[in-house]
Motif scaffolding. Structure first.
Motif, PDB file in Angstrom:
ATOM      1  N   TYR A 290       5.829 -28.697 -32.352  1.00  0.00           N
ATOM      2  CA  TYR A 290       5.644 -29.083 -30.944  1.00  0.00           C
ATOM      3  C   TYR A 290       4.439 -28.343 -30.362  1.00  0.00           C
ATOM      4  CZ  TYR A 290      10.390 -30.866 -31.496  1.00  0.00           C
ATOM      5  OH  TYR A 290      11.498 -31.535 -31.937  1.00  0.00           O
ATOM      6  N   PRO A 291       3.233 -28.730 -30.762  1.00  0.00           N
ATOM      7  CA  PRO A 291       2.042 -28.027 -30.275  1.00  0.00           C
ATOM      8  C   PRO A 291       1.741 -28.357 -28.813  1.00  0.00           C
ATOM      9  CG  PRO A 291       1.400 -29.903 -31.630  1.00  0.00           C
ATOM     10  CD  PRO A 291       2.902 -29.820 -31.694  1.00  0.00           C
ATOM     11  N   THR A 292       1.608 -27.325 -27.979  1.00  0.00           N
ATOM     12  CA  THR A 292       1.206 -27.489 -26.583  1.00  0.00           C
ATOM     13  C   THR A 292       0.182 -26.418 -26.247  1.00  0.00           C
ATOM     14  OG1 THR A 292       2.912 -26.036 -25.673  1.00  0.00           O
ATOM     15  CG2 THR A 292       3.497 -28.372 -25.949  1.00  0.00           C
ATOM     16  N   LEU A 293      -0.609 -26.677 -25.220  1.00  0.00           N
ATOM     17  CA  LEU A 293      -1.635 -25.726 -24.818  1.00  0.00           C
ATOM     18  C   LEU A 293      -1.042 -24.407 -24.352  1.00  0.00           C
ATOM     19  CD1 LEU A 293      -4.152 -28.050 -22.969  1.00  0.00           C
ATOM     20  CD2 LEU A 293      -4.625 -26.640 -24.970  1.00  0.00           C
ATOM     21  N   LEU A 327      -9.561 -27.458 -23.422  1.00  0.00           N
ATOM     22  CA  LEU A 327      -8.750 -26.502 -22.679  1.00  0.00           C
ATOM     23  C   LEU A 327      -8.290 -25.355 -23.586  1.00  0.00           C
ATOM     24  CD1 LEU A 327      -6.324 -28.299 -20.180  1.00  0.00           C
ATOM     25  CD2 LEU A 327      -7.756 -26.312 -19.750  1.00  0.00           C
ATOM     26  N   GLY A 328      -7.925 -25.699 -24.818  1.00  0.00           N
ATOM     27  CA  GLY A 328      -7.519 -24.668 -25.763  1.00  0.00           C
ATOM     28  C   GLY A 328      -8.649 -23.704 -26.043  1.00  0.00           C
ATOM     29  N   LEU A 329      -9.854 -24.226 -26.252  1.00  0.00           N
ATOM     30  CA  LEU A 329     -11.015 -23.370 -26.484  1.00  0.00           C
ATOM     31  C   LEU A 329     -11.315 -22.526 -25.250  1.00  0.00           C
ATOM     32  CD1 LEU A 329     -13.360 -22.521 -28.292  1.00  0.00           C
ATOM     33  CD2 LEU A 329     -14.651 -24.493 -27.428  1.00  0.00           C
ATOM     34  N   ASP A 330     -11.182 -23.137 -24.074  1.00  0.00           N
ATOM     35  CA  ASP A 330     -11.441 -22.420 -22.822  1.00  0.00           C
ATOM     36  C   ASP A 330     -10.487 -21.238 -22.672  1.00  0.00           C
ATOM     37  OD1 ASP A 330     -12.434 -21.857 -20.232  1.00  0.00           O
ATOM     38  OD2 ASP A 330     -10.872 -23.094 -19.327  1.00  0.00           O
ATOM     39  N   LYS A 331      -9.205 -21.462 -22.918  1.00  0.00           N
ATOM     40  CA  LYS A 331      -8.217 -20.398 -22.768  1.00  0.00           C
ATOM     41  C   LYS A 331      -8.407 -19.312 -23.831  1.00  0.00           C
ATOM     42  CE  LYS A 331      -4.773 -23.320 -20.490  1.00  0.00           C
ATOM     43  NZ  LYS A 331      -4.824 -22.587 -19.205  1.00  0.00           N
ATOM     44  N   MET A 332      -8.830 -19.725 -25.002  1.00  0.00           N
ATOM     45  CA  MET A 332      -9.086 -18.762 -26.068  1.00  0.00           C
ATOM     46  C   MET A 332     -10.254 -17.840 -25.698  1.00  0.00           C
ATOM     47  SD  MET A 332      -9.809 -19.673 -30.044  1.00  0.00           S
ATOM     48  CE  MET A 332     -11.388 -20.439 -29.669  1.00  0.00           C
ATOM     49  N   LEU A 333     -11.339 -18.405 -25.182  1.00  0.00           N
ATOM     50  CA  LEU A 333     -12.486 -17.604 -24.764  1.00  0.00           C
ATOM     51  C   LEU A 333     -12.130 -16.714 -23.572  1.00  0.00           C
ATOM     52  CD1 LEU A 333     -15.343 -20.253 -25.058  1.00  0.00           C
ATOM     53  CD2 LEU A 333     -14.805 -18.387 -26.641  1.00  0.00           C
ATOM     54  N   GLU A 334     -11.248 -17.204 -22.700  1.00  0.00           N
ATOM     55  CA  GLU A 334     -10.808 -16.394 -21.559  1.00  0.00           C
ATOM     56  C   GLU A 334     -10.137 -15.116 -22.036  1.00  0.00           C
ATOM     57  OE1 GLU A 334      -8.099 -16.840 -17.504  1.00  0.00           O
ATOM     58  OE2 GLU A 334      -7.889 -18.280 -19.131  1.00  0.00           O
ATOM     59  N   VAL A 335      -9.306 -15.237 -23.068  1.00  0.00           N
ATOM     60  CA  VAL A 335      -8.636 -14.063 -23.626  1.00  0.00           C
ATOM     61  C   VAL A 335      -9.664 -13.090 -24.192  1.00  0.00           C
ATOM     62  CG1 VAL A 335      -7.090 -13.267 -25.445  1.00  0.00           C
ATOM     63  CG2 VAL A 335      -6.485 -15.278 -24.103  1.00  0.00           C
ATOM     64  N   GLU A 336     -10.655 -13.603 -24.910  1.00  0.00           N
ATOM     65  CA  GLU A 336     -11.681 -12.740 -25.489  1.00  0.00           C
ATOM     66  C   GLU A 336     -12.436 -11.977 -24.415  1.00  0.00           C
ATOM     67  OE1 GLU A 336     -12.472 -11.776 -28.393  1.00  0.00           O
ATOM     68  OE2 GLU A 336     -11.028 -12.984 -29.490  1.00  0.00           O
ATOM     69  N   LEU A 337     -12.774 -12.671 -23.335  1.00  0.00           N
ATOM     70  CA  LEU A 337     -13.606 -12.059 -22.302  1.00  0.00           C
ATOM     71  C   LEU A 337     -12.830 -11.098 -21.408  1.00  0.00           C
ATOM     72  CD1 LEU A 337     -15.686 -15.213 -21.382  1.00  0.00           C
ATOM     73  CD2 LEU A 337     -16.531 -13.167 -22.539  1.00  0.00           C
ATOM     74  N   GLN A 338     -11.499 -11.121 -21.486  1.00  0.00           N
ATOM     75  CA  GLN A 338     -10.698 -10.189 -20.697  1.00  0.00           C
ATOM     76  C   GLN A 338     -10.796  -8.760 -21.221  1.00  0.00           C
ATOM     77  OE1 GLN A 338      -6.802 -11.922 -20.727  1.00  0.00           O
ATOM     78  NE2 GLN A 338      -7.197 -13.203 -18.932  1.00  0.00           N
ATOM     79  N   ASP A 339     -11.216  -8.626 -22.474  1.00  0.00           N
ATOM     80  CA  ASP A 339     -11.356  -7.300 -23.086  1.00  0.00           C
ATOM     81  C   ASP A 339     -12.769  -6.790 -22.803  1.00  0.00           C
ATOM     82  OD1 ASP A 339     -11.491  -5.041 -24.589  1.00  0.00           O
ATOM     83  OD2 ASP A 339     -10.594  -5.919 -26.392  1.00  0.00           O
ATOM     84  N   ASP A 340     -12.892  -5.817 -21.904  1.00  0.00           N
ATOM     85  CA  ASP A 340     -14.197  -5.312 -21.492  1.00  0.00           C
ATOM     86  C   ASP A 340     -15.017  -4.784 -22.663  1.00  0.00           C
ATOM     87  OD1 ASP A 340     -13.777  -5.917 -18.855  1.00  0.00           O
ATOM     88  OD2 ASP A 340     -12.886  -3.963 -18.391  1.00  0.00           O
TER      89      ASP A 340
END
Length: 415
Positions: A290-293, A327-340
């Motif tokens: 059941y893959p979801t974003l 959207l999946g790529l966007d959320k993935m990059l968001e996680v990366e950029l949260q780490d200063d």
């Protein structure tokens, strides 16, 4: 011979009586037609010529000339209500109710019609009283349905639940939203500032009983997921970590497509029990079916923290190949950029970071800003009835007030 003579006399008499009756009916019809005001025929002509405004004016004139035209009054009242002229509709039905000689059946109809007028005009207190007045008439069932809508709009959940029970006593019909009425009471009882666990238990038992009564054919996955999530919330407030975890895991079986809404809570429950890795493995296995974003973004973040960048990006590459998603790529990059420590300065490639090793020479900040512009409109839930879009998931649509019309999927996933 006597029998044949009898018929020879009887048949002409029958024909003669029929001829006389026809003449009498025809004369009566012609007399009634001549008595109709000219405005009546003008109104009909305007209707045929698709001029409803002028037709209404003509029929109003007929009603003034002949107050006995009950059916015409009902027709006018309905016309006014459909056109949104609620004051005129109410006046028409009030004029009927004021007549002392109005037959009982017409009086009941007028009472029901004026209740509908009040409801559409937003006069809920008057509408409630008017619908209660027809509970002992042939309009009892539609009136009770209207009362349920009134109590629901007022968020008077105890009255809504009682009205549903009264309706079910009149007609054997399922009312699935009663589960959500119980859930709304649970939400109120589980106020974190002053939780009432006794009231919550009572409402939870009532909700689960309502689910059982609805049966497999009418108990929706959404309702089952909501009840289980509320039982998990109660356990969390009481510090019962294992009960919270079990309630959330049950959603995977009863409503698997809804687990994305509670995936973060599920991992928190496993973390409190010191079993976060087991929770991630369980959620990863579930994601394969059941893959979801929502589940994807939560898993990427947790795998990144537990197993490192390479494992997280390996999971992401495999998931995005199977389910391509901006959207999946966007959320993935968001996680990366949260780490200063791993944010990249525009124009400078940080070759020492694990992210830079995977996405060689990429400026993640620039890449994410470009993608985010296109994904903002896709990162929403949408009502399947009225199309109302929202950033947050709702059990009841704020636009059309329909229940369970939001799928637990973002707009991009629905396409």
């Amino acid at each position: 011979m006597d029998f044949e003579t009898w018929w020879l006399i009887f048949v002409p008499i029958v024909f003669a009586l029929g001829w006389v009756a026809a003449r009498v009916d025809f004369r009566q019809m012609m007399s009634e037609t001549r008595n109709l005001p000219d405005s009546y025929f003008k109104g009909l002509n305007f209707l045929l010529n698709e001029q409803p405004d002028r037709a209404i004016d003509a029929f109003v004139e007929v009603a003034k000339l002949d107050p006995e035209t009950t059916e015409l009054h009902f027709a006018l009242g309905s016309l006014f209500r459909r056109r949104g002229e609620m004051e005129r509709a109410i006046r028409v039905h009030q004029s009927l109710l004021s007549r002392a000689d109005l037959p009982q059946a017409d009086r009941e109809n007028a009472q029901y019609q004026i209740a509908q007028d009040y409801l559409k005009a937003g006069l809920l207190d008057r509408a409630e009283l008017a619908f209660e007045h027809v509970q002992e008439t042939r309009f009892a069932i539609p009136a009770m349905r209207a009362l349920i809508r009134i109590y629901e709009s007022e968020h008077d959940w105890p009255k809504a639940i009682e009205a549903v029970r009264r309706l079910q006593a009149m007609a054997d019909e399922p009312v699935p939203q009663i589960v959500h009425y119980q859930c709304e009471q649970i939400e109120l009882a589980l106020n974190p500032r002053a939780p009432d666990f006794a009231a919550a238990d009572k409402a939870l038992d009532a909700a689960e009983n309502a689910l059982r009564q609805l049966g497999a054919g009418h108990a929706s996955a959404a309702a089952q997921a909501r009840v289980a999530s509320l039982r998990a919330r109660k356990a969390h407030l009481q510090g019962q970590e294992e009960q919270e975890r079990a309630a959330l895991v049950s959603i995977m079986d009863t409503a698997p497509e809804y687990i994305g809404l509670f995936a973060q809570d599920l991992l928190k429950a496993y973390d409190q029990l010191g079993r976060l890795a087991a929770g991630v493995d369980l959620l990863r296995t579930h994601y394969q079916h059941y893959p979801t974003l929502d589940v994807f973004s939560i898993l990427f973040k947790q795998i990144r923290e537990l197993e490192g960048y390479e494992q997280a990006w390996r999971f992401a590459r495999h998931a995005l190949r199977a389910q391509p998603s901006l959207l999946g790529l966007d959320k993935m990059l968001e996680v990366e950029l949260q780490d200063d420590s791993h944010k990249q300065v525009p124009g400078v490639v940080n070759d020492g970071s694990p992210a830079a090793a995977i996405v060689a020479g990429a400026d993640l900040s620039l890449l994410r800003s470009l993608i985010h512009k296109h994904t903002q409109r896709l990162d929403r839930y949408s009502c399947q009835t009225c199309g109302f879009e929202a950033k947050h998931y709702y059990w009841q649509c704020p636009g059309c007030n329909s229940w369970e019309t939001y799928k637990p999927l973002r707009l991009e996933e629905l396409k």
